[in-house]
Scaffold this active site. Structure first.
Site, PDB file in Angstrom:
ATOM      1  N   HIS A   1     -16.588   2.422   5.515  1.00 41.26           N
ATOM      2  CA  HIS A   1     -17.569   2.086   5.174  1.00 41.26           C
ATOM      3  C   HIS A   1     -18.434   1.708   6.733  1.00 41.26           C
ATOM      4  CE1 HIS A   1     -16.406  -0.039   1.845  1.00 41.26           C
ATOM      5  NE2 HIS A   1     -17.001   0.854   0.948  1.00 41.26           N
TER       6      HIS A   1
ATOM      7  N   ARG B   1     -14.132  11.028   0.237  1.00 38.81           N
ATOM      8  CA  ARG B   1     -13.500  10.264   1.420  1.00 38.81           C
ATOM      9  C   ARG B   1     -12.161  11.932   0.844  1.00 38.81           C
ATOM     10  NH1 ARG B   1     -12.668   4.715  -1.018  1.00 38.81           N
ATOM     11  NH2 ARG B   1     -13.387   6.079  -2.527  1.00 38.81           N
TER      12      ARG B   1
HETATM   13  P1  ADP Z   1     -18.757   1.962  -4.855  1.00 40.54           P
HETATM   14  O1  ADP Z   1     -18.080   0.805  -6.238  1.00 40.54           O
HETATM   15  O2  ADP Z   1     -19.835   2.020  -5.428  1.00 40.54           O
HETATM   16  O3  ADP Z   1     -17.633   2.770  -5.149  1.00 40.54           O
HETATM   17  P2  ADP Z   1     -17.445   1.411  -2.408  1.00 40.54           P
HETATM   18  O4  ADP Z   1     -17.999   0.476  -1.770  1.00 40.54           O
HETATM   19  O5  ADP Z   1     -15.891   1.294  -3.138  1.00 40.54           O
HETATM   20  O6  ADP Z   1     -18.690   0.906  -3.816  1.00 40.54           O
HETATM   21  O7  ADP Z   1     -18.272   2.357  -1.464  1.00 40.54           O
HETATM   22  C1  ADP Z   1     -19.574   2.556  -1.668  1.00 40.54           C
HETATM   23  C2  ADP Z   1     -19.793   4.164  -0.945  1.00 40.54           C
HETATM   24  O8  ADP Z   1     -18.938   4.360   0.075  1.00 40.54           O
HETATM   25  C3  ADP Z   1     -19.136   5.579  -2.383  1.00 40.54           C
HETATM   26  O9  ADP Z   1     -19.710   6.620  -2.173  1.00 40.54           O
HETATM   27  C4  ADP Z   1     -17.368   5.809  -1.566  1.00 40.54           C
HETATM   28  O10 ADP Z   1     -17.066   7.159  -1.661  1.00 40.54           O
HETATM   29  C5  ADP Z   1     -17.391   5.384   0.289  1.00 40.54           C
HETATM   30  N1  ADP Z   1     -16.398   5.099   0.552  1.00 40.54           N
HETATM   31  C6  ADP Z   1     -15.551   4.284   0.546  1.00 40.54           C
HETATM   32  N2  ADP Z   1     -14.684   4.119   1.202  1.00 40.54           N
HETATM   33  C7  ADP Z   1     -14.565   4.795   2.403  1.00 40.54           C
HETATM   34  C8  ADP Z   1     -13.904   5.718   3.395  1.00 40.54           C
HETATM   35  N3  ADP Z   1     -12.971   4.739   3.747  1.00 40.54           N
HETATM   36  N4  ADP Z   1     -14.171   6.266   3.920  1.00 40.54           N
HETATM   37  C9  ADP Z   1     -15.915   6.680   3.337  1.00 40.54           C
HETATM   38  N5  ADP Z   1     -16.139   6.933   2.555  1.00 40.54           N
HETATM   39  C10 ADP Z   1     -16.015   5.510   1.382  1.00 40.54           C
END
Ligand code: ADP
Length: 159
Positions: free
Chosen positions: A17, A90
């Site tokens: 993130h 990802r």
């Molecule tokens: P959600 O429940 O909305 O998927 P997350 O906190 O899991 O919330 O993720 C928020 C956003 O960040 C989503 O678009 C997800 O694909 C992206 N995301 C999560 N982990 C990663 C990562 N390791 N690298 C890039 N983007 C990520």
């Protein structure tokens, strides 16, 4: 001033993130990280805990603010005056869900554009669920999360 929001569960925020946030702040004047209250998911950390971990992890980032929101992401984007929604991609496995969400959000408000950012490839296998599982098994998560999150996980799982 171009502002975007980056909504997510952030349960907890990971270095993946943070990588996306760093890229977003290079492109836009300000980035609002929004902890979305998702009634379908049962989070490990409360909204307040997730906001606090984000605040501690991003305290040195000038054009970044943190908030939370319960409702439609496009409504929140409008409320804060954002022109777009940042999401992270990802792998292909993220694509279908993200694509549907982006098109639905465009249908709800065609003035708010979804922008996908890819993290450094070293974060493509990283997600909050894996981090929670590792931490619950007392495994070292220091490569995957900021120190504030490491500490919060340690407290959560200390026996
Ligand atoms: P959600 O429940 O909305 O998927 P997350 O906190 O899991 O919330 O993720 C928020 C956003 O960040 C989503 O678009 C997800 O694909 C992206 N995301 C999560 N982990 C990663 C990562 N390791 N690298 C890039 N983007 C990520």
């Amino acid at each position: 001033m171009k502002k975007v929001i980056y909504p997510g569960s952030f349960d907890p925020v990971t270095n993946g993130h943070i990588d996306v946030i760093k890229r977003a702040r290079e492109l836009f004047d300000s980035v609002v990280i929004t902890v979305a209250v998702n009634p379908v998911k049962t989070p490990m950390f409360t909204v307040e805990e997730r906001v606090l971990m984000l605040k501690e992890s991003l305290k040195d980032f000038e054009n970044v603010t943190i908030d939370s929101f319960d409702g439609l992401v496009v409504d929140h984007a409008r409320q804060v005056g954002a022109v777009g929604i940042i999401r992270g991609l990802r792998a292909v496995s993220d694509f279908e869900f993200e694509f549907q969400m982006a098109l639905m959000n465009r249908k709800l408000s065609d003035k708010i554009t979804t922008i996908f950012l890819m993290p450094h490839e070293k974060y493509t296998y990283l997600n909050s669920t894996i981090v929670r599982n590792l931490a619950s098994l007392q495994s070292d998560v220091s490569d995957f999360v900021p120190p504030a999150v490491q500490e919060a996980l340690r407290k959560k799982f200390q026996s």
